[in-house]
Structures are given as structure tokens and as C-alpha cells.
Scaffold this motif. Structure first.
Motif, PDB file in Angstrom:
ATOM      1  N   ASP A 106       0.855  -1.207   0.000  1.00 58.73           N
ATOM      2  CA  ASP A 106       0.000   0.000   0.000  1.00 58.73           C
ATOM      3  C   ASP A 106       0.876   1.237   0.000  1.00 58.73           C
ATOM      4  O   ASP A 106       1.159   1.774   1.055  1.00 58.73           O
ATOM      5  CB  ASP A 106      -0.924  -0.028   1.213  1.00 58.73           C
ATOM      6  CG  ASP A 106      -1.880   1.152   1.239  1.00 58.73           C
ATOM      7  OD1 ASP A 106      -2.036   1.824   0.214  1.00 58.73           O
ATOM      8  OD2 ASP A 106      -2.453   1.414   2.311  1.00 58.73           O
ATOM      9  N   GLU A 140      -2.126  10.775   0.342  1.00 59.84           N
ATOM     10  CA  GLU A 140      -3.315   9.919   0.238  1.00 59.84           C
ATOM     11  C   GLU A 140      -3.689   9.393   1.609  1.00 59.84           C
ATOM     12  O   GLU A 140      -4.854   9.341   1.980  1.00 59.84           O
ATOM     13  CB  GLU A 140      -3.053   8.749  -0.709  1.00 59.84           C
ATOM     14  CG  GLU A 140      -4.332   8.026  -1.168  1.00 59.84           C
ATOM     15  CD  GLU A 140      -4.839   6.984  -0.184  1.00 59.84           C
ATOM     16  OE1 GLU A 140      -6.016   6.601  -0.267  1.00 59.84           O
ATOM     17  OE2 GLU A 140      -4.064   6.532   0.688  1.00 59.84           O
ATOM     18  N   GLU A 141      -2.677   9.033   2.399  1.00 61.19           N
ATOM     19  CA  GLU A 141      -2.950   8.456   3.719  1.00 61.19           C
ATOM     20  C   GLU A 141      -3.301   9.534   4.744  1.00 61.19           C
ATOM     21  O   GLU A 141      -3.833   9.220   5.804  1.00 61.19           O
ATOM     22  CB  GLU A 141      -1.729   7.657   4.214  1.00 61.19           C
ATOM     23  CG  GLU A 141      -1.314   6.507   3.296  1.00 61.19           C
ATOM     24  CD  GLU A 141      -2.277   5.322   3.338  1.00 61.19           C
ATOM     25  OE1 GLU A 141      -3.374   5.462   3.894  1.00 61.19           O
ATOM     26  OE2 GLU A 141      -1.921   4.266   2.790  1.00 61.19           O
ATOM     27  N   HIS A 366      -1.131  -1.451   6.250  1.00 60.23           N
ATOM     28  CA  HIS A 366      -1.233  -0.677   7.497  1.00 60.23           C
ATOM     29  C   HIS A 366      -0.809  -1.494   8.726  1.00 60.23           C
ATOM     30  O   HIS A 366      -0.919  -0.998   9.846  1.00 60.23           O
ATOM     31  CB  HIS A 366      -2.644  -0.118   7.722  1.00 60.23           C
ATOM     32  CG  HIS A 366      -3.070   0.906   6.707  1.00 60.23           C
ATOM     33  ND1 HIS A 366      -3.951   1.923   7.004  1.00 60.23           N
ATOM     34  CD2 HIS A 366      -2.735   1.105   5.421  1.00 60.23           C
ATOM     35  CE1 HIS A 366      -4.154   2.665   5.929  1.00 60.23           C
ATOM     36  NE2 HIS A 366      -3.413   2.182   4.946  1.00 60.23           N
TER      37      HIS A 366
END
Ligand SMILES: N[C@@H](CCC[C@H](NC(=O)CCC(=O)O)C(=O)O)C(=O)O
Ligand SMILES: [Zn+2]
Ligand SMILES: [Zn+2]
Length: 398
Positions: A106, A140-141, A366
Motif C-alpha cells: 500500500d 493519500e494516507e 497498514h
């Protein structure tokens, strides 16, 4: 071209500690991969009030249409307790056929594979008959304020137009090839505050405990289904994510209680109809006196938090079709076309061109010890290469 190896591309990217909003060297590393391939690379710093500046990157290969965008992010979530990792989170160690590190799936892995795929395509078939762009954000996170949304506007103002986009987020739940995302549910957050009267806990008749109104209010939000979902989307679902009185004493009835919630909603709602539904459920529940006999209806207010995310569905059979065919040709699996899970930056891209998402398996995203099998990196690279060939062949009518 060394960038044809997705594993070394990924190791280079993981070794850049790019926890949002830090660039961490990740965009420098990308630029160093893309410039020698012939990309025109531009960097854009996005700014906004109350959020840190964020670096983003836009790189284009070719100058004519048709134009395919690959979109993604190099920022990663924090590592948590580094001592719990079996390999340091920015080491990119390979152990037992797996690359370890924050961002492995990710989604530095997706970017690494797409670059390798394009390099292989160029070496084996020559440049594609059109353009390929990488639209890569560093936000984005995080709040997603200084990321894809602003980068798209920036590129659009410079005349960039795209025919289709592929986002490389980890879309597969268990096995590579099982799921493409063709849309996302919307997301809406809010805070309700129920007002009461503070007082001594031993004299409750002289106070009005707002916590006595809370169960009925929460039941109204989470107890009854909003819809049953449909053939395009899962059901809408609301979760209360925190409850707070700000009260540190055990012998004081607080004067208010707040609850924060988030709802993921499908296309049977708009933000406005959903807000109306939520308010009317709360108004009804405020009349419930089962824990508050002898009192008036509870008073409350509601505050909508942040920007709502829109619900969207990509209705473009050609784009999802090219991708499905590529996945089937490489893995033998026919992927499902899904709208499950969270939202993504595709919600911004959908205003510019049709967009679908496909990347690695998301199981370790994550988490401590995020990792990706080397074999998945190779397979995803072959899928992306196959997709690039199919998409351009279809787009130029070959
Ligand atoms: N912080 C941003 C956007 C939050 C996006 C986040 N997306 C995911 O976790 C992706 C997971 C998946 O692919 O299912 C979310 O849905 O909360 C903002 O608030 O705008
Ligand atoms: Zn991601
Ligand atoms: Zn993520």
C-alpha cells in the motif's frame, strides 16, 4: 533498463521513509527511475491552510493521445512500534521470498510494478501509440487535501487530458487477480452533541444527565439498516467511532456528551438525503424518555466533519474489460468488479476520466510486518504489461 525489475524498484521506494506528509526521498527516487525512461517529470508542491505542504509528482511519457494515467501514492502510514517488526520497516529486507517494509503493498509495490511493466513494454514493443502518465501524490494516507485532488486540477489547468486511469491500490482481498474496484461508496462523518445539565451525581434530580439520552440516539443511528445494498454496491453502514464527555470526575454528571460517527453510503443516497435521514432519526430518538422519565425531549446539535467523499461507479466496460482480460490471461482468474471497502483517490479522478483500481493483495496493509511475496510483484508486473498492450490496442482500434 534496470527498472524492469519490480523488486529492486520496490526496495528503492521502501527505503525512503515517506510517512505522510514527508516526501522522504520517494519522489526523488521515482524521478530518477522515470527520467531516463524518457518521461517528462514535473514536481508540484500543494499548500492549504492548516495542513502541511505536500510534494506531488506528475510524469508523462509521450505527447499524443490516447492517454492512459496510472495513479497512486508514495506516502505511507506510520510504522507503529518498530520493535514489533521482524525486519525494520524501511529496510526492504527480502526474507523467505517476501519483501518486508511499510508501503510494500500500500502502495509502493503497485508503483514499482507499473514502472517495470511499462519499461518491459517499451523494450519489447516500442513506445505505446499514445501517452502514459504517472500521477503520484504524497497525501493519500493523510487528509488528502494537498494530494490527488489538487494535482489533477494543476495538470488539467496545464492542458492535460486523460482517456482512462488505473489506480494501483491493493484491491485483492486474498489472492492476486480476484478483485478490481470499479467504484467506491461515499463517506460522511459527523459529531452529535447532546446537551444536559451538570450536577452532583448524588442529586440527579437537580441535573439532567445527557448520557441517559445517548443509548436511544446511538440506537437510532446504528440500529436500523439504511438500505439493503444493490447489485452495484454493498449496504450503507454507519459506525459510531468515539463517545466523549470531557468529564474526569466520577461524582459529576456532565453537561454534554459528544459522539462521532462515520457512514459509508451507496448510490441510493446523496450527501443531502443522508444528512436529512440522520437528523430525522436523531430527532425521533430525542423524544425517547425511557431512561429519562419526567424530562423534556433531549436537545442536541449536529456538526458535519471534514469533506464528504462522493459515491461513484465507473460505467466503462472497455476499461474494466481490458483489465479483466489481462488478469485472466495472466492468472486464469476472472476478477470480480467490486465497490467494497473504503474510499480512495479514484473519487477525485472520476471527474476527469473513467477510472478503475487494481493492485496487490491488501492483507498486510497498514499492519506491523507489511510485506509482499516477490512472486506477486512479478505477476502484477506481467498483468500491468498485458493491460498496457490491450488498452492501447483497443484505444487506437487495432
Ligand atoms: N483520509 C482521507 C481518505 C481516507 C481513505 C481511506 N481509504 C482506505 O482506507 C482504503 C481502504 C480500501 O481500499 O478499502 C478510507 O476509506 O477511509 C480522507 O479522509 O479524505
Ligand atoms: Zn493506499
Ligand atoms: Zn492505505
Amino acid at each position: 533498463m534496470t527498472v524492469r525489475n519490480p523488486v529492486s524498484n520496490l526496495q528503492t521506494l521502501i527505503r525512503c521513509p515517506s510517512v505522510t506528509p514527508e516526501e522522504g526521498g520517494a519522489l526523488d527516487a521515482l524521478e530518477a527511475m522515470l527520467s531516463p525512461m524518457g518521461f517528462h517529470v514535473q514536481r508540484m508542491v500543494a499548500k492549504d491552510e492548516n495542513t502541511p505542504d505536500v510534494e506531488n509528482l506528475y510524469a508523462r511519457f509521450g505527447s499524443d493521445g490516447p492517454h492512459l494515467m496510472f495513479a497512486g501514492h508514495t506516502d505511507v502510514v506510520p510504522t507503529g512500534d518498530d520493535a514489533l517488526w521482524s525486519h525494520p520497516p524501511f529496510s526492504a529486507d527480502i526474507d523467505n521470498g517476501r519483501v518486508f517494509g511499510r508501503g510494500a503493498v500500500d502502495m509502493k509495490g503497485g508503483i514499482a510494478c507499473f514502472i517495470a511493466a511499462l519499461a518491459r513494454h517499451i523494450e519489447e514493443n516500442g513506445p505505446p501509440p499514445g501517452s502514459v502518465s504517472l500521477l503520484i501524490t504524497g497525501d493519500e494516507e493523510g487528509p488528502s487535501i494537498n494530494g490527488t485532488d489538487k494535482l489533477l486540477k494543476w495538470a488539467d489547468e496545464r492542458g492535460e487530458r486523460w482517456d482512462a486511469a488505473l489506480v494501483g491500490e491493493p484491491t485483492n482481498p486474498d489472492v492476486l487477480g480476484e478483485m478490481i474496484k470499479v467504484g467506491r461508496r461515499g463517506s460522511l462523518s459527523g459529531r452529535i452533541t447532546i446537551r444536559g445539565t451538570q450536577g452532583h451525581v448524588a442529586y440527579p434530580d437537580r441535573a439532567d444527565n445527557p448520557l441517559r439520552a445517548l443509548p436511544a440516539m446511538l440506537q437510532s443511528l446504528m440500529g436500523k439498516a439504511y438500505d439493503n445494498g444493490n447489485d452495484r454496491f454493498p449496504p450503507s453502514n454507519l459506525e459510531v467511532t468515539s463517545v466523549d464527555t470531557g468529564n474526569s470526575a466520577t461524582n459529576v454528571i456532565p453537561d454534554h456528551v459528544s459522539a462521532v460517527f462515520n457512514i459509508r453510503f451507496n448510490d441510493s443516497w446523496t450527501t443531502e438525503t443522508l444528512q436529512n435521514e440522520i437528523v430525522s432519526r436523531l430527532q425521533r430518538a430525542a423524544q425517547d424518555l425511557s431512561l429519562r422519565s419526567g424530562k423534556q425531549a433531549a436537545t442536541f446539535d449536529i456538526e458535519w466533519l471534514g469533506r464528504p467523499s462522493p459515491v461513484f461507479l465507473t460505467r466503462n466496460d472497455a476499461l474494466a474489460g481490458s483489465l479483466s482480460e489481462a488478469i485472466e490471461a495472466v492468472t486464469g482468474k476472472m476478477p470480480s468488479l467490486s465497490t467494497t471497502g473504503g474510499t480512495s483517490d479514484a473519487r477525485f479522478i472520476k471527474d476527469y476520466c473513467p477510472v478503475v483500481e487494481f493492485g496487490l493483495v491488501g492483507q498486510t496493509m497498514h499492519k506491523i510486518d507489511e510485506h509482499v511475496p516477490v512472486s506477486d510483484l512479478e505477476t502484477l508486473t506481467v498483468i500491468y504489461q498485458n493491460f498496457i498492450g490491450r488498452w492501447f490496442a483497443r484505444a487506437v482500434g487495432r
